[in-house]
Structures are given as C-alpha cells and as structure tokens.
Design an enzyme around this catalytic site. Sequence first.
Site, PDB file in Angstrom:
ATOM      1  CB  CYS A  66      45.423  19.978   7.761  1.00  0.00           C
ATOM      2  SG  CYS A  66      43.805  21.165   7.671  1.00  0.00           S
ATOM      3  CE1 TYR A 197      37.791  15.884   7.620  1.00  0.00           C
ATOM      4  CE2 TYR A 197      37.642  16.050   5.359  1.00  0.00           C
ATOM      5  CZ  TYR A 197      38.420  16.407   6.659  1.00  0.00           C
ATOM      6  OH  TYR A 197      40.169  16.566   7.047  1.00  0.00           O
TER       7      TYR A 197
END
Length: 351
Positions: A66, A197
């Site tokens: 992450c 994203y």
Amino acid sequence: MAESGSGDGAADEATAPQELGEGNTEYGRKKFKRSRSHFADRITAAGEDGWPVAAGRYRLVVSRACPWASRVLISRRLLGLESALSVGVVDPIQDDRSWRFTLDPDGRDPVLGIRFLHEAYDARETGYPGGVSVPAIVDIPSGLLVTNDFAQMTLDLATEWTALHRPGAPDLYPERLRDEIDEVSEGIYRDVNNGVYRSGFATSQEEHEAAYADVFHRLDQLSERLSERRYLVGDHITEADIRLFTTLVRFDAVYHGHFKCNRNKLAEDPVLWGYVRDLYQTPGFGDTVDFDHIKQHYYRVHTGINPTGIVPAGPDLSGWTTPHHREQLGGTPFAPDATPPGPPPADEVIA
C-alpha cells in the site's frame, strides 16, 4: 493539509475484497471516489483525543503493498520510531474478511493476537459497515482501532512524537516550509497519488482519459520543478518527497500497465527517474519497499482489472541502485543537524 481518503482500499466490489488501505472507496459501476477516514482520532503529545503519545502502547498495521501505508513506514524509519511504535505486516492478498495476518505464526499478529485487522475495527465500532483499511494504528492494551487517517498519521509522527524521535532525526515538516509543503502535496495527491487510481478504476473512456491527462500533466510539472532542485521543497527531504516517492516507486511495476498510465515509463523520464532513485538509495526509503508484495497485491487482488491473476515477471529492478547524480543539484538528504537512520531492525529487513 487537506487530503481526502482513508488509506488505499479501492477494490472491485464484485470480485475482490477491500484493497490496500483505502477501504472507503467507491468504484465499479460508479465513478471512482475516495472518501475521508472514518476513524480520525489523533495520537498527540497532549492526548486531546484520549490517545497520548506513549512508547510501546500502539501498533502500526501496514501492508507493504500500500502506498499510503508506505508513507508511514518511511516516516517511522526516518524518525527512528521503530522501538516506540511496533509494526504488524499483513498478507498482501486479502480474502473477504479483510487484511489478514497469515504471514505470522499461526496466522495471528503476535502482539494484538488477532487474525484479521477487521477485529480491531469491530472492537472500536460494532457492526462498522465501511472498508477495513491500512495503515491503521491499534491501541495494544484495549485492542481498539485508534485511527486509519493516513493523511494525518505522518504529520503527527513528525510533530507530535518528537519526544520519542531518535537523536539526529530530521524535521520532515518544518514550520517555515509547511505552507509550501501543503501546496505541493495537495497537487501530488490529487493528480498523482489518487490520479493513478482514477485512471486504473475508470469505468468509461472519458474518465480514464481525464485522469490519465491529470497524471501526466502533474508529472511533467514535477519533472520541470525537480530539474533544478534536488528535493521538492527546500534543500532536504520533507513530507512532500515521501508522499511523491510512494507512487513513483510503484509506477513502472504496476501503474504503467495495470492502471493504464502508459504514456511513458518513469524510467524514461531522466529527471523523475533520477529523483526517485536518489530517494530509494537514501536509508529509510528503499529499505521499506517490497516489490514482491506490491506486484502480488495489485495483480492478484484487482480481478476486475486483471481477471487472470497473472503477475508479470518484470520489470527489471536492477536499475534502482545505479548512480543518480542528483547531488550535483545541491541539497542533502538531511540537514546539517540531522543524520540518516541506522539499519532497519532485523525482523523488518525485506529479503
């Protein structure tokens, strides 16, 4: 510093569990949207929210895949907080019960005693309906989740945990530079950190192309800025560099192909490629990066994007340690009164 989000948990609702740390995201048939952290308590020197800074009281839970959790890992290393704030690392692959501690003996976090991160969320709020995100900080005595506010975590580590910083720790958020750091970081978050994203999870050609344009417009601006200066703000590493690094280090491995940000690879931009290698080779940055976890997570969890689950063999990682020559621009990683961190703890060394 305004930054929406709650870690990195944008996953395909129909085919995969909550991703990375942003459990609170919307995607799939709806336009990608990152929501604010649900648990935004702060751990401060004065303990205003009921959570005072204390060595050994809290456990940081991360996924090395992450980018948002990676920010906290880097800050923790640079500031020398390893002994004060222990870390638990989850499996890069989740199941439908969220992030799991299957990398630990018996599948339990050895400090918290839980199998799944959602257990700490449930302890804090029974029936919590949102995503289970990393990074997360858990109160060890009670087992309660304290915060999943990734945007605030690193700022508080830099400014509220100072009593526990190592000797020679850098000032990552110097007061005289905060306005500039905040301004630069906001553009990075909107167009780069979150932009990749928005590109990867776009559900229409128009959405993808708009996000794609934002990503490369901002990267071009950053490349120009960094062509004449070693670091983003001031003469030394700051919070802004940490926030940009965690996306850049993943760019060629996952964002270029997997998220369709493929105008060019980072390695094809001499300025940004030199900049990210400079940081990677700085103690506290590259020694927190796990390319295997990164690739395993993105390519195996995002089944809506990569239904075969095949993890690419590349790219070649040998270039990360080649000379960058960025020192010619002046500036140093750490101010004269600061020093690099020592080697990572033995149990945190990435093979």
